[in-house]
Design a protein around this motif. Structure first.
Motif, PDB file in Angstrom:
ATOM      1  N   PHE A   1      74.786  43.542  -9.163  1.00  0.00           N
ATOM      2  CA  PHE A   1      75.262  43.090  -8.110  1.00  0.00           C
ATOM      3  C   PHE A   1      76.185  42.434  -7.228  1.00  0.00           C
ATOM      4  O   PHE A   1      76.288  41.226  -8.788  1.00  0.00           O
ATOM      5  CB  PHE A   1      73.959  43.525  -7.220  1.00  0.00           C
ATOM      6  N   MET A   2      77.094  42.297  -7.297  1.00  0.00           N
ATOM      7  CA  MET A   2      78.494  41.754  -6.754  1.00  0.00           C
ATOM      8  C   MET A   2      77.922  41.397  -5.244  1.00  0.00           C
ATOM      9  O   MET A   2      77.616  41.629  -4.408  1.00  0.00           O
ATOM     10  CB  MET A   2      79.867  42.267  -7.510  1.00  0.00           C
ATOM     11  N   TYR A   3      78.963  40.108  -5.035  1.00  0.00           N
ATOM     12  CA  TYR A   3      78.446  39.119  -3.883  1.00  0.00           C
ATOM     13  C   TYR A   3      80.095  38.725  -3.711  1.00  0.00           C
ATOM     14  O   TYR A   3      81.278  38.179  -4.184  1.00  0.00           O
ATOM     15  CB  TYR A   3      77.168  37.947  -3.976  1.00  0.00           C
TER      16      TYR A   3
ATOM     17  N   PRO B   1      89.862  41.671 -16.409  1.00  0.00           N
ATOM     18  CA  PRO B   1      89.010  40.862 -15.838  1.00  0.00           C
ATOM     19  C   PRO B   1      88.848  40.289 -14.158  1.00  0.00           C
ATOM     20  O   PRO B   1      87.781  40.739 -13.849  1.00  0.00           O
ATOM     21  CB  PRO B   1      88.440  39.621 -16.754  1.00  0.00           C
ATOM     22  N   GLU B   2      90.002  39.534 -13.662  1.00  0.00           N
ATOM     23  CA  GLU B   2      90.184  39.120 -12.536  1.00  0.00           C
ATOM     24  C   GLU B   2      90.372  40.538 -11.727  1.00  0.00           C
ATOM     25  O   GLU B   2      91.423  39.843 -10.256  1.00  0.00           O
ATOM     26  CB  GLU B   2      90.497  38.234 -12.052  1.00  0.00           C
ATOM     27  N   GLN B   3      90.756  42.090 -12.126  1.00  0.00           N
ATOM     28  CA  GLN B   3      91.436  43.004 -11.011  1.00  0.00           C
ATOM     29  C   GLN B   3      89.965  44.382 -11.350  1.00  0.00           C
ATOM     30  O   GLN B   3      89.343  44.215 -11.140  1.00  0.00           O
ATOM     31  CB  GLN B   3      92.132  43.565 -12.122  1.00  0.00           C
ATOM     32  N   SER B   4      90.342  44.527 -10.198  1.00  0.00           N
ATOM     33  CA  SER B   4      89.593  45.573  -9.598  1.00  0.00           C
ATOM     34  C   SER B   4      90.367  46.994  -9.514  1.00  0.00           C
ATOM     35  O   SER B   4      91.866  47.602 -10.425  1.00  0.00           O
ATOM     36  CB  SER B   4      89.777  45.516  -7.717  1.00  0.00           C
ATOM     37  N   TYR B   5      89.148  47.882 -10.210  1.00  0.00           N
ATOM     38  CA  TYR B   5      89.402  49.440 -10.318  1.00  0.00           C
ATOM     39  C   TYR B   5      88.685  50.424  -9.783  1.00  0.00           C
ATOM     40  O   TYR B   5      87.270  50.086  -9.814  1.00  0.00           O
ATOM     41  CB  TYR B   5      89.323  49.334 -12.033  1.00  0.00           C
ATOM     42  N   THR B   6      89.569  51.068  -9.990  1.00  0.00           N
ATOM     43  CA  THR B   6      88.670  52.508  -9.354  1.00  0.00           C
ATOM     44  C   THR B   6      89.117  53.793 -10.237  1.00  0.00           C
ATOM     45  O   THR B   6      90.332  54.046 -10.132  1.00  0.00           O
ATOM     46  CB  THR B   6      89.446  52.532  -7.365  1.00  0.00           C
TER      47      THR B   6
ATOM     48  N   LEU C   1      84.769  45.298  -9.296  1.00  0.00           N
ATOM     49  CA  LEU C   1      85.053  44.540  -8.867  1.00  0.00           C
ATOM     50  C   LEU C   1      85.309  43.440  -9.356  1.00  0.00           C
ATOM     51  O   LEU C   1      85.236  43.768 -10.998  1.00  0.00           O
ATOM     52  CB  LEU C   1      83.947  44.074  -7.759  1.00  0.00           C
ATOM     53  N   PRO C   2      85.876  42.194  -9.338  1.00  0.00           N
ATOM     54  CA  PRO C   2      86.850  41.739  -9.925  1.00  0.00           C
ATOM     55  C   PRO C   2      85.842  40.601 -10.360  1.00  0.00           C
ATOM     56  O   PRO C   2      84.764  40.194  -9.774  1.00  0.00           O
ATOM     57  CB  PRO C   2      87.949  40.427  -8.901  1.00  0.00           C
TER      58      PRO C   2
END
Length: 285
Positions: A2-4, A193-198, A219-220
């Protein structure tokens, strides 16, 4: 998995305890979410979303955030940190004119211990023993506000949604973008790593099977963690929840490979079978 997103309000807490610098080092600046939308044919498009300019928030995984808090607690000699213990009962005890609280703790081996704490914090989840005890005492004491410790239910656009979390390898190849390499003969591009993807699925579009349509959202995350998490969020009537074959490891792997060929290019993308999917959790109203 899980991401915060630790926002300005959360950073006030970490400021107070001298942890904000560590949060910034371990997390990814979330002021702007820079994203990449990738279709099954590899075609890409960019998107960007701002979380405001009050103060830069930071993305980091739950295990990373908990580790930061744990290390800070262990540095304090006045704190006796017990792992695997839970509060199983709270009681009010009267001694003379003074009312005290007794807490029963149960350890990982079944051992029990009774203490009289100065402060009890109800951070023990949805079925909190602390909150239920406070609710019971409020009723016993009477008055006009006996339900002040009851859970509140409020309407939310996310009410009723269900989600699963996939744990993926920290790095994997993406399919060639047909716009930049029409012949498909380019060097494979790796996710950053620090990019978001859909990632959109093969079933994208209302004219196809809506009960199979899904998206994967990444999420990044800092490269040091060595993994990525992907969320699948759908309504309860989606095939993921209603098709019994998708509750098995072979079934869900087949579904993912078919739906997201641009992600699952090889059997090695998913890092931790058979724990492929973490438990199903509803998004509360």
């Amino acid at each position: 998995g899980f991401m915060y997103l630790v926002n300005a309000l959360g950073l006030k807490f970490t400021d107070r305890h001298g942890l904000s610098e560590t949060i910034a080092q371990e997390g990814v600046d979330g002021s702007v979410l820079n994203g990449n939308r990738i279709g099954i044919d590899g075609q890409r498009s960019k998107f960007s979303f701002s979380f405001g300019k009050i103060r830069a928030p930071y993305w980091l995984p739950r295990d990373g955030f908990v580790s930061i808090l744990e290390k800070a607690v262990r540095k304090r000699s006045s704190v006796d940190l017990k792992e695997g213990w839970e509060v199983t009962a709270l009681r009010r005890v009267t001694e003379g004119e003074e009312t005290l609280i007794e807490a029963t703790l149960q350890g990982p081996g079944g051992d029990e211990k009774i203490i009289r704490p100065f402060l009890v914090v109800g951070a023990d989840g949805l079925r909190s023993v602390v909150r239920s005890s406070l609710s019971q005492w409020a009723v016993e004491d009477g008055g006009t506000d006996t339900n002040r410790f009851e859970m509140e239910e409020k309407s939310s656009p996310a009410g009723g949604l269900r989600y699963k979390v996939l744990k993926l390898n920290g790095s994997f190849a993406l399919p060639s973008d047909p716009k930049s390499s029409p012949n498909g003969a380019s060097t494979p591009e790796m996710i950053e790593p620090e990019q978001s993807y859909t990632f959109t699925s093969r079933y994208l579009g209302s004219w196809k099977d809506k009960n199979r349509e899904a998206r994967l959202g990444l999420l990044p995350l800092k490269k040091k963690y060595g993994y990525r998490t992907a969320n699948i969020i759908t309504w309860p009537d989606h095939s993921i929840w209603t098709n019994a074959s998708l509750s098995t490891l072979p079934g869900i792997k087949s579904f993912l490979h078919e739906s997201f060929p641009q992600v699952f290019l090889s059997p090695f993308t998913v890092s931790l079978p058979p724990s492929l999917l973490l438990p199903v959790l509803p998004l509360l109203p």
